[in-house]
Design an enzyme around this catalytic site. Structure first.
Site, mmCIF file in Angstrom:
data_model
loop_
_atom_site.group_PDB
_atom_site.id
_atom_site.type_symbol
_atom_site.label_atom_id
_atom_site.label_comp_id
_atom_site.label_asym_id
_atom_site.label_seq_id
_atom_site.Cartn_x
_atom_site.Cartn_y
_atom_site.Cartn_z
ATOM 1 N N ARG A 37 -18.024 -10.214 10.176
ATOM 2 C CA ARG A 37 -18.118 -11.618 10.057
ATOM 3 C C ARG A 37 -19.235 -12.308 10.955
ATOM 4 O O ARG A 37 -19.842 -12.971 10.634
ATOM 5 C CB ARG A 37 -16.624 -12.170 10.745
ATOM 6 C CG ARG A 37 -15.513 -11.877 9.857
ATOM 7 C CD ARG A 37 -14.111 -12.691 10.329
ATOM 8 N NE ARG A 37 -13.369 -12.539 9.166
ATOM 9 C CZ ARG A 37 -12.061 -13.179 9.163
ATOM 10 N NH1 ARG A 37 -11.603 -13.369 10.448
ATOM 11 N NH2 ARG A 37 -11.242 -13.190 8.267
ATOM 12 N N LYS A 198 4.543 -8.792 -2.088
ATOM 13 C CA LYS A 198 5.757 -9.756 -2.549
ATOM 14 C C LYS A 198 5.251 -10.968 -3.048
ATOM 15 O O LYS A 198 4.150 -11.596 -2.835
ATOM 16 C CB LYS A 198 6.398 -10.244 -1.144
ATOM 17 C CG LYS A 198 7.045 -9.037 -0.289
ATOM 18 C CD LYS A 198 7.680 -9.692 1.035
ATOM 19 C CE LYS A 198 8.305 -8.611 1.573
ATOM 20 N NZ LYS A 198 9.068 -9.323 2.840
ATOM 21 N N GLY A 355 -7.340 -9.867 2.956
ATOM 22 C CA GLY A 355 -7.548 -8.776 3.678
ATOM 23 C C GLY A 355 -7.393 -7.390 3.244
ATOM 24 O O GLY A 355 -8.065 -6.561 3.308
ATOM 25 N N GLY A 378 -6.827 -16.536 4.362
ATOM 26 C CA GLY A 378 -6.049 -17.432 4.097
ATOM 27 C C GLY A 378 -6.830 -18.723 3.463
ATOM 28 O O GLY A 378 -6.258 -19.313 2.466
#
Length: 398
Positions: A37, A198, A355, A378
């Site tokens: 990053r 999920k 991720g 996110g």
């Protein structure tokens, strides 16, 4: 997509430039263990420094709950940042107040300061106007180069842009350009691969994608929920049986939109979840009652790769199987390498993010071969869900 104000529009010479960056990096024994990053923001920092800007870096680190906490200090990152930028980086113990302002006023063109964690103040996450004004007191211009925090309406990502002239940094600009190619105005056909454990974490994502892409490949544990909703016995596999109606709604929406849904037709199953567990390939309707699906099978990989061959644009989020443990990484690696080959041949625009996705592509050795790989977990997901990102919206051209 509306045009955004970028560094091309900014006169930064001798100006105090507050640059919001993502320095929320993994640490081990007080040292940066993955500097990706920091490396991503180097083009913006270098350009600003070369143009004579007085650079003040703003960033958060961890979740310190609105108060100073030594374990969340940005100070240990300074040395690594200086090494990557090839310039000294001075550290300031706060991000607002007299010391911060005096430090920002004292530096010369090309100098770099790193202010302490913005989340040491409650006003950051509350996007408090007074805190944003206190941050703005140290700057003349605001540059946002942290796409990964752009889905948060915080003082240092959104609030500042209402006070100071605001621009997108080069990393944020590259991300927006890539995302535009991915879903904004992509070359068709568009294929999306969505995996992961999920369905419950990706309902909005799936509902948005079926209206935007030509084919949606569903893998990972979430595929089991769709299979079970269609009456397939998935044995002891991870499965959200309570989301059967949600899965059916998404399938119906896909049919209405003309989006092909690609589900596993065969699977690699095992009786225990561990590396190199005894396993076998079975048809999807022949999963033993005492076994669990840990990867999609070779026939499914073939079908996925055929869709990749048809695609002009590929958007990828999430692995096809339990890629962290061998041999249940085979499908993810095979599909990722196939997409990389198509990208290298200039036949495919490939955009990936999230991720687990970044880890999976690294594992497959192809991260650098995709058109763009987003490190913004996110924010990337919310963009794929079709949501407006506050830190981006505020940079749009009037």
């Amino acid at each position: 997509m509306a045009a955004f104000r970028t560094l091309d529009d900014a006169d930064v010479k001798n100006k105090r430039v507050l640059v919001r960056v993502d320095l929320n990096v993994p640490m081990q024994d007080g040292k940066v263990s993955d500097a990706t990053r920091i490396e991503r923001v180097k083009p913006t920092i270098t350009e600003l420094a070369d143009k004579g800007a007085r650079i003040i870096l703003l960033a958060h680190f961890g979740r310190p709950k609105g108060a100073p906490d030594a374990k969340y200090s940005l100070k240990p990152i300074t040395e690594t940042a200086a090494g990557i930028f090839g310039r000294p980086v001075a550290f300031v113990e706060d991000c607002i107040g007299e010391v911060a302002e005096a430090s920002a006023n004292a530096i010369q063109g090309g100098d770099i300061l790193l202010f302490e964690n913005t989340r040491f103040h409650k006003g950051e996450e509350k996007n408090d106007p007074d805190f944003a004004k206190a941050l703005a007191a140290s700057g003349d211009i605001f540059v946002n180069d942290a796409f990964s925090a752009a889905h948060r309406a915080h003082a240092s990502t959104e609030g500042l842009a209402h006070i100071l002239p605001a621009y997108a940094g080069r990393t944020l600009q590259a991300e927006l350009d890539a995302l535009e190619k991915g879903l904004g105005s992509p070359e068709k056909p568009v294929v999306a691969i969505v995996g992961g454990a999920k369905v419950s974490t990706k309902i909005d994502l799936l509902q948005n994608l079926v209206t935007r892409v030509d084919a949606l490949v569903i893998g990972g544990g979430m595929a089991n929920t769709f299979l079970a909703a269609q009456g397939v016995d998935v044995g002891k596999s991870l499965c959200e049986h309570d989301l059967a109606d949600t899965a059916k709604t998404i399938l119906a929406a896909a049919e209405k939109a003309g989006c092909a849904i690609v589900l596993p037709t065969d699977a690699v199953v095992a009786r225990e979840f561990k590396a190199n567990a005894a396993n076998e390939v079975v048809a999807i309707d022949a999963v033993p009652a005492n076994a669990m699906i840990l990867d999609v099978g070779p026939d499914t990989v073939k079908a996925v790769n055929q869709w990749i061959d048809k695609a002009k644009t590929l958007v990828w989020n999430g692995p096809l199987g339990a890629f962290e443990i061998a041999p249940f990484d085979k499908a993810t690696v095979a599909a990722a390498q196939h997409a990389a080959e198509r990208t290298k041949a200039a036949d495919l625009v490939s955009i990936a993010g999230g991720g687990d996705t970044v880890s999976a592509l690294n594992h497959a050795g192809v991260e650098d071969a995709f058109t763009y790989v987003s490190t913004a977990g996110g924010a990337f997901l919310e963009w794929m869900e079709g949501k407006d990102l506050p830190g981006v919206q505020v940079l749009k051209q009037a």
